[in-house]
Write a protein that holds these residues in place. Sequence first.
Motif, PDB file in Angstrom:
ATOM      1  N   PHE A  36       5.978  -1.982   3.264  1.00 40.12           N
ATOM      2  CA  PHE A  36       6.597  -0.655   3.303  1.00 40.12           C
ATOM      3  C   PHE A  36       6.036   0.218   2.185  1.00 40.12           C
ATOM      4  O   PHE A  36       5.636   1.361   2.411  1.00 40.12           O
ATOM      5  CB  PHE A  36       8.120  -0.759   3.158  1.00 40.12           C
ATOM      6  N   TRP A  37       5.999  -0.327   0.963  1.00 44.72           N
ATOM      7  CA  TRP A  37       5.545   0.463  -0.185  1.00 44.72           C
ATOM      8  C   TRP A  37       4.041   0.709  -0.148  1.00 44.72           C
ATOM      9  O   TRP A  37       3.570   1.751  -0.617  1.00 44.72           O
ATOM     10  CB  TRP A  37       5.994  -0.191  -1.491  1.00 44.72           C
ATOM     11  N   ILE A  38       3.278  -0.217   0.452  1.00 46.29           N
ATOM     12  CA  ILE A  38       1.847   0.035   0.644  1.00 46.29           C
ATOM     13  C   ILE A  38       1.662   1.256   1.536  1.00 46.29           C
ATOM     14  O   ILE A  38       0.873   2.146   1.239  1.00 46.29           O
ATOM     15  CB  ILE A  38       1.145  -1.200   1.265  1.00 46.29           C
ATOM     16  N   VAL A  39       2.414   1.287   2.634  1.00 45.65           N
ATOM     17  CA  VAL A  39       2.330   2.413   3.568  1.00 45.65           C
ATOM     18  C   VAL A  39       2.742   3.719   2.880  1.00 45.65           C
ATOM     19  O   VAL A  39       2.198   4.780   3.180  1.00 45.65           O
ATOM     20  CB  VAL A  39       3.185   2.150   4.829  1.00 45.65           C
ATOM     21  N   GLU A  40       3.651   3.629   1.925  1.00 40.18           N
ATOM     22  CA  GLU A  40       4.092   4.813   1.177  1.00 40.18           C
ATOM     23  C   GLU A  40       3.068   5.253   0.130  1.00 40.18           C
ATOM     24  O   GLU A  40       3.272   6.243  -0.560  1.00 40.18           O
ATOM     25  CB  GLU A  40       5.435   4.532   0.497  1.00 40.18           C
ATOM     26  N   GLY A  41       1.978   4.484  -0.011  1.00 38.29           N
ATOM     27  CA  GLY A  41       0.903   4.866  -0.913  1.00 38.29           C
ATOM     28  C   GLY A  41       1.056   4.377  -2.344  1.00 38.29           C
ATOM     29  O   GLY A  41       0.357   4.848  -3.239  1.00 38.29           O
ATOM     30  N   LYS A  42       1.937   3.423  -2.551  1.00 37.59           N
ATOM     31  CA  LYS A  42       2.177   2.912  -3.903  1.00 37.59           C
ATOM     32  C   LYS A  42       1.108   1.887  -4.297  1.00 37.59           C
ATOM     33  O   LYS A  42       0.597   1.151  -3.462  1.00 37.59           O
ATOM     34  CB  LYS A  42       3.558   2.256  -4.004  1.00 37.59           C
ATOM     35  N   THR A  43       0.808   1.835  -5.587  1.00 38.41           N
ATOM     36  CA  THR A  43      -0.113   0.835  -6.118  1.00 38.41           C
ATOM     37  C   THR A  43       0.632  -0.475  -6.314  1.00 38.41           C
ATOM     38  O   THR A  43       1.872  -0.510  -6.275  1.00 38.41           O
ATOM     39  CB  THR A  43      -0.680   1.275  -7.478  1.00 38.41           C
ATOM     40  N   ASN A  44      -0.107  -1.544  -6.594  1.00 36.26           N
ATOM     41  CA  ASN A  44       0.533  -2.832  -6.857  1.00 36.26           C
ATOM     42  C   ASN A  44       1.451  -2.736  -8.074  1.00 36.26           C
ATOM     43  O   ASN A  44       2.532  -3.317  -8.085  1.00 36.26           O
ATOM     44  CB  ASN A  44      -0.504  -3.932  -7.064  1.00 36.26           C
ATOM     45  N   GLY A  45       1.027  -2.003  -9.091  1.00 37.16           N
ATOM     46  CA  GLY A  45       1.868  -1.814 -10.264  1.00 37.16           C
ATOM     47  C   GLY A  45       3.148  -1.079  -9.931  1.00 37.16           C
ATOM     48  O   GLY A  45       4.236  -1.456 -10.392  1.00 37.16           O
ATOM     49  N   ASP A  46       3.023  -0.022  -9.126  1.00 40.08           N
ATOM     50  CA  ASP A  46       4.206   0.732  -8.686  1.00 40.08           C
ATOM     51  C   ASP A  46       5.162  -0.173  -7.919  1.00 40.08           C
ATOM     52  O   ASP A  46       6.372  -0.173  -8.163  1.00 40.08           O
ATOM     53  CB  ASP A  46       3.813   1.895  -7.758  1.00 40.08           C
ATOM     54  N   ILE A  47       4.610  -0.932  -6.982  1.00 42.96           N
ATOM     55  CA  ILE A  47       5.435  -1.809  -6.152  1.00 42.96           C
ATOM     56  C   ILE A  47       6.133  -2.851  -7.012  1.00 42.96           C
ATOM     57  O   ILE A  47       7.325  -3.129  -6.829  1.00 42.96           O
ATOM     58  CB  ILE A  47       4.581  -2.482  -5.045  1.00 42.96           C
ATOM     59  N   GLY A  48       5.417  -3.395  -7.965  1.00 44.42           N
ATOM     60  CA  GLY A  48       6.018  -4.371  -8.870  1.00 44.42           C
ATOM     61  C   GLY A  48       7.196  -3.794  -9.632  1.00 44.42           C
ATOM     62  O   GLY A  48       8.252  -4.433  -9.738  1.00 44.42           O
ATOM     63  N   ARG A  49       7.033  -2.573 -10.144  1.00 43.83           N
ATOM     64  CA  ARG A  49       8.138  -1.927 -10.869  1.00 43.83           C
ATOM     65  C   ARG A  49       9.319  -1.659  -9.946  1.00 43.83           C
ATOM     66  O   ARG A  49      10.466  -1.877 -10.309  1.00 43.83           O
ATOM     67  CB  ARG A  49       7.651  -0.636 -11.531  1.00 43.83           C
TER      68      ARG A  49
END
Length: 91
Positions: A36-49
């Motif tokens: 979901f967060w990949i599709v939203e354009g988030k980086t791995n760091g963003d997703i981790g946070r």
Amino acid sequence: MKSNHLSETDPEARERSIPSVEQLDRLTKREKQVLFWIVEGKTNGDIGRILGISHRTVEKHCESIFRKLGIENRYAAIVCALTNNWQLKPE
């Protein structure tokens, strides 16, 4: 001579190459959250946070997602999710 590449004249071969809802069902709840967060354009760091996990754990989830969907990268994951209109949720 028959080519190994997908042919525009072979729609069945093309359909087999596109991840389907059945493949989405193979993903764990956490993998679907990451997707979901990949599709939203988030980086791995963003997703981790966002998920409260390390970026390395996110990378491992991404590797698993790509393997299960038979794709190579996050851009292909985005295309799959949008093309198939997968109803992903952040929960």
